[in-house]
Design an enzyme around this catalytic site. Structure first.
Site, PDB file in Angstrom:
ATOM      1  N   LYS A 115      55.550 -25.624  61.624  1.00  8.33           N
ATOM      2  CA  LYS A 115      56.708 -25.380  61.037  1.00  8.33           C
ATOM      3  C   LYS A 115      56.510 -26.190  59.457  1.00  8.33           C
ATOM      4  CE  LYS A 115      59.934 -25.789  64.159  1.00  8.33           C
ATOM      5  NZ  LYS A 115      60.760 -26.259  65.597  1.00  8.33           N
ATOM      6  N   LYS A 197      56.061 -17.389  69.534  1.00  8.56           N
ATOM      7  CA  LYS A 197      56.223 -17.559  70.630  1.00  8.56           C
ATOM      8  C   LYS A 197      57.481 -17.044  70.493  1.00  8.56           C
ATOM      9  CE  LYS A 197      57.957 -23.085  70.240  1.00  8.56           C
ATOM     10  NZ  LYS A 197      58.736 -22.732  70.836  1.00  8.56           N
ATOM     11  N   LYS A 200      64.233 -20.090  68.462  1.00 13.80           N
ATOM     12  CA  LYS A 200      65.117 -20.176  68.411  1.00 13.80           C
ATOM     13  C   LYS A 200      66.102 -19.511  67.217  1.00 13.80           C
ATOM     14  CE  LYS A 200      67.007 -24.753  70.675  1.00 13.80           C
ATOM     15  NZ  LYS A 200      65.365 -24.640  70.039  1.00 13.80           N
TER      16      LYS A 200
END
Ligand code: AQP
Length: 333
Positions: A115, A197, A200
């Site tokens: 992230k 992966k 959202k």
């Protein structure tokens, strides 16, 4: 307050519409477990602000997440479905546990590394201490089982570590939770790039299937999904695109990999992709219908939020009171 059953905790961030990954990796299992455990399922909004959110959209996404939980089949009468920021003990325990967590442990977290690469303009301290808040979420309810996707395994390990460290000093304060990862659907990959992966917040909409996507959009996303040049429906590490589609098909239909390979041994990728799309649409259609019904029932949603916040707060307060007493904070008079 709670039945004499084991306790489950899990949550999803209101960072967008729930994806097929969130659904198959998490919610689908929550539904299977809801009758056998005391379940706490939160809207993990404190976690979500590690990435900047636009306030009006953020509020809407949070309430829509609650509606997606219910529409997917979580019963708000038997499960405690609530919003994390409504239960202040999450943040309180997080501060306390941050004093029992080492920088080196947090530096090793894969999600932090990923992230901070993705949001290199905003590597805030919250992104770094995210696993401590997650540990607090789990430990606050004396959780025994945490149903999550494969990506959260490392966060569960650090949670167990923090809890054991605290218990070693102060006695048996926290239950040590176990991770629960589904066999199929534990790691749904991006449709255009099966090396990462499904998420959202992916910028490429074709990577992600949202559970609220319209049927024709779902069909078109599967039609465009990346495969390979072999035209053979076979599960293999060397065929990540096709294997991802097989995984999705198995998770949605309940079929095994072998059954799926056999079913699509002729016909090629075109036929297979269409079948995966149709199976996903069939699974999601009733969820979407229920979601639209709930959108017209604001009073019902407000009542769920109010009642469940009280139920969650009651249990959370019991743990935090115990933690503070053990640490030696001056009691309130
Ligand atoms: N692709 C996935 N396959 C299987 N399970 C998944 N989960 C997430 N993606 C997949 C599981 O969904 C739960 C909630 O995740 P989250 O919203 O708290 O955070 P996340 O893992 O960061 O989810 P996203 O979709 O990738 O959100 P963004 O894009 O905002 O970061 C967890 O149980 C997770 O394992």
């Amino acid at each position: 307050m709670l039945d004499d059953k084991k306790t489950i905790f899990s949550g999803i961030q209101p960072s967008g519409f729930v994806t097929l990954g969130n659904y198959l990796g998490a919610i689908n299992n929550w539904i299977k477990l809801q009758n056998d455990y005391n379940c706490f399922y939160c809207i993990a909004d404190l976690h979500t602000i590690t990435v900047r959110q636009e306030p009006a959209k953020f509020r809407k996404t949070a309430v829509e997440l609650l509606m997606q939980y219910i529409a997917a089949g979580l019963d708000p009468e038997i499960n405690i479905i609530y919003c994390q920021s409504h239960v202040h003990q999450h943040a309180e325990l997080s501060w306390i546990l941050s004093c029992f967590t080492y920088m080196g442990e947090l530096q090793r977290m894969t999600q932090f590394k990923e992230k901070s690469q993705k949001h290199s303009d905003n590597i805030n301290a919250g992104l770094f201490t995210y696993p401590v808040l997650m540990a607090s979420d789990i430990l606050l309810y004396q959780t025994e089982l945490v149903p999550v996707g494969e990506d959260q395994k490392q966060h569960l390990e650090i949670t167990r570590e923090i809890a054991s460290r605290f218990n070693k000093i102060y006695g048996d304060v926290f239950k040590i939770p176990e991770v629960y990862i589904p066999k199929a659907g534990a790691r749904v990959m991006a449709l255009q790039d099966p090396s990462k992966k499904m998420s959202k917040s992916d910028e490429n909409a074709n990577n992600t299937v949202a559970i609220m996507d319209k049927p024709e959009i779902i069909m078109s996303k599967f039609k465009k999904a990346v495969t390979d040049s072999e035209n053979e429906v076979r599960f293999s590490e060397t065929k990540p695109g096709v294997s991802n589609l097989i995984n999705i098909y198995c998770a949605v239909t309940g079929n095994t990999i072998e059954q799926t390979e056999k079913e699509f041994s002729s016909g090629g990728y075109g036929v297979f992709k269409k079948a995966v799309g149709e199976a996903v649409v069939a699974k999601l259609e009733p969820i979407q219908k229920k979601f639209y019904d709930l959108q017209n029932n604001k009073d019902y949603i407000d009542t769920i939020i109010k009642n469940n916040t009280e139920r969650a707060s009651y249990v959370a307060e019991k743990t935090i009171r115990k933690v503070k007493k053990k640490i030696g904070f001056l009691p309130k008079v």
